[in-house]
Enzyme design. Structure first.
Site, PDB file in Angstrom:
ATOM      1  N   TYR A 109     -10.834  -2.721   0.150  1.00 57.04           N
ATOM      2  CA  TYR A 109     -10.244  -1.235  -0.415  1.00 57.04           C
ATOM      3  C   TYR A 109      -9.980  -1.559  -1.950  1.00 57.04           C
ATOM      4  CZ  TYR A 109      -7.260   2.521  -1.697  1.00 57.04           C
ATOM      5  OH  TYR A 109      -6.701   3.305  -2.539  1.00 57.04           O
ATOM      6  N   GLU A 197     -10.446   5.168  -7.017  1.00 53.79           N
ATOM      7  CA  GLU A 197     -10.514   4.569  -5.780  1.00 53.79           C
ATOM      8  C   GLU A 197     -11.959   4.360  -5.387  1.00 53.79           C
ATOM      9  OE1 GLU A 197      -9.783   6.802  -1.896  1.00 53.79           O
ATOM     10  OE2 GLU A 197      -7.947   5.992  -1.751  1.00 53.79           O
TER      11      GLU A 197
END
Ligand code: GDP
Ligand code: MN
Length: 399
Positions: A109, A197
């Site tokens: 992530y 992101e």
């Protein structure tokens, strides 16, 4: 403003971040054609909507042939994709992105956000990717790596190397991590993003670091500096009420209650919403019409609030400093004469030219409910809404 995954990938790729080969399609036939153009044997078809969680909701499909791609796409186009981020009504699928399938070794992530406490860009990363950041912070908070960037010098390579080692990368991969982190950071700052992101950021079986998914959000107030970003706006993905407001230069946020609010000033608008709730009602929206509102602007605000079918009462709350109560009153009267609504309207005016404003309201002959204080206004709006509702019930039960 949000953009689509394929747009974010194109942007990040221009800043040196590696992304899979992919191509956009507006129809199932085009999707199959795109796969043939890309070549290879396995592809991923990804619904382009402004929301995450598509994988779990059936919006990301692995395919082994162009026929399969066409079938899968036929099931996506025109549908509403409901993910845990969209709300129950879902978001329409009008574009799909076809990508060459990437063989994944591990998923990480990576996120860039604006940290208001340190007033800096903060990098949040985790070796446990493939799930949402909320899940990561709930299930494995210890895996989170955080770093803030000193704006005067930007994101330095040594800082990226530190992050890479904390994420467990082998020395041979570190240069790719530096390139990816610096690329995202530059895209973030140079384009006035508020969020970047990459989830998942993947290591492939042949040790390449690739952004498999990408999301970017931009600061609306800085869009004027980036016309090429503003052009990426996709109204099909926005709340139609908010699109209309943005087109009219009004500061509007749609909510789920039924008392429409027309207020000048963001702070007063927040206080108005609170007071409505204290009085037992639910606001249908936040709306700040701004200072110096002309009658035309007030009328526009009225039409906007009334275009929401959930609105069953309206509360106008104006504290006029820069504004003028007579202008606001004129706007209210103008709008009500035009739209001919039977929804109860409560108006509270205070400040500059208040007497002139009251006079315009009382001489209009319209059934406007007036109030002196904010509390009174909220109570009257809630009472008017309740009376209206019980009347409607009586009408329904007697007819
Ligand atoms: P999201 O669910 O909206 O966040 O969509 P993602 O783009 O993150 O895709 C969801 C999941 O699909 C990813 O976490 C991967 O596990 C899987 N996926 C997407 N693209 C590929 C690919 O090219 N290869 C493989 N093996 N899996 C993929
Ligand atoms: Mn994702």
């Amino acid at each position: 403003m949000d953009i689509h995954e394929y747009q974010a990938k194109e942007i990040l790729s221009n800043f040196g971040v590696a992304v899979p080969d992919g191509s956009l399609a507006y129809s199932p036939e085009q999707a199959a054609y795109r796969a043939r153009e890309l070549g290879g044997e396995r592809w991923v078809v990804k619904a382009q909507v402004h929301a995450g969680g598509r994988g779990k909701a059936g919006g990301v499909k692995l395919c082994n042939s162009d026929i399969e791609i066409q079938d899968v796409s036929e099931n996506l186009f025109g549908k509403k994709l409901v993910t845990h981020q969209t709300g129950p009504e879902g978001q329409g699928i009008y574009r799909v992105y076809v990508e060459a399938c990437v063989p994944i070794e591990r998923e990480l992530y990576l996120g860039f956000v604006l940290d208001r406490t340190s007033q800096r860009v903060m990098i949040v990363a985790s070796a446990n990717g493939g799930m949402e950041i909320e899940e990561i912070s709930a299930n494995s908070p210890d895996s989170l790596v955080r770093a803030t960037v000193e704006p005067a010098v930007g994101l330095r390579a040594f800082q990226c190397r530190q992050i890479a080692f904390k994420l467990g990368f082998e020395p041979g991969m570190v240069q790719q991590v530096v390139r990816t982190l610096q690329g995202c950071y530059r895209a973030f700052t140079e384009l006035d993003a508020t969020m970047v992101e990459v989830n998942p950021l993947v290591v492939t079986t042949d040790n390449r670091l690739i952004a498999l998914d990408a999301k970017m959000t931009f600061d609306d107030n800085a869009l004027f500096r980036h016309p090429q970003i503003s052009e990426l706006r996709d109204k099909s993905q926005e709340d139609p009420r908010e699109s209309r407001a943005a087109d009219r230069g009004l500061n509007y946020v749609g909510l789920t209650g039924n008392i429409g609010c027309i207020v000048n000033g963001a702070g007063l608008a927040m206080a108005t919403m609170d007071t409505i709730k204290l009085a037992g009602g639910e606001p249908a929206n936040f709306l700040d019409i701004g200072g110096g509102a002309t009658p035309e602007r007030v009328a526009k605000a009225f039409r906007l609030v009334l275009s929401d079918d959930n609105v069953q009462a309206i509360l106008v709350n104006i504290f006029a400093g820069i504004n003028r109560c007579d202008w606001v009153a004129e706007g209210v009267v103008q709008a009500l004469k035009e739209v001919e609504t039977d929804i109860p309207v409560v108006v509270r005016l205070a400040g500059t030219n208040v007497e002139a404003g009251q006079k315009i309201l009382s001489q209009s002959g319209l059934p406007i409910i007036r109030a002196g204080t904010l509390n009174e206004a909220a109570e009257r709006a809630v009472t008017a809404w309740r009376n209206d509702q019980s009347q409607a019930t009586i009408l329904r039960s007697t007819s």
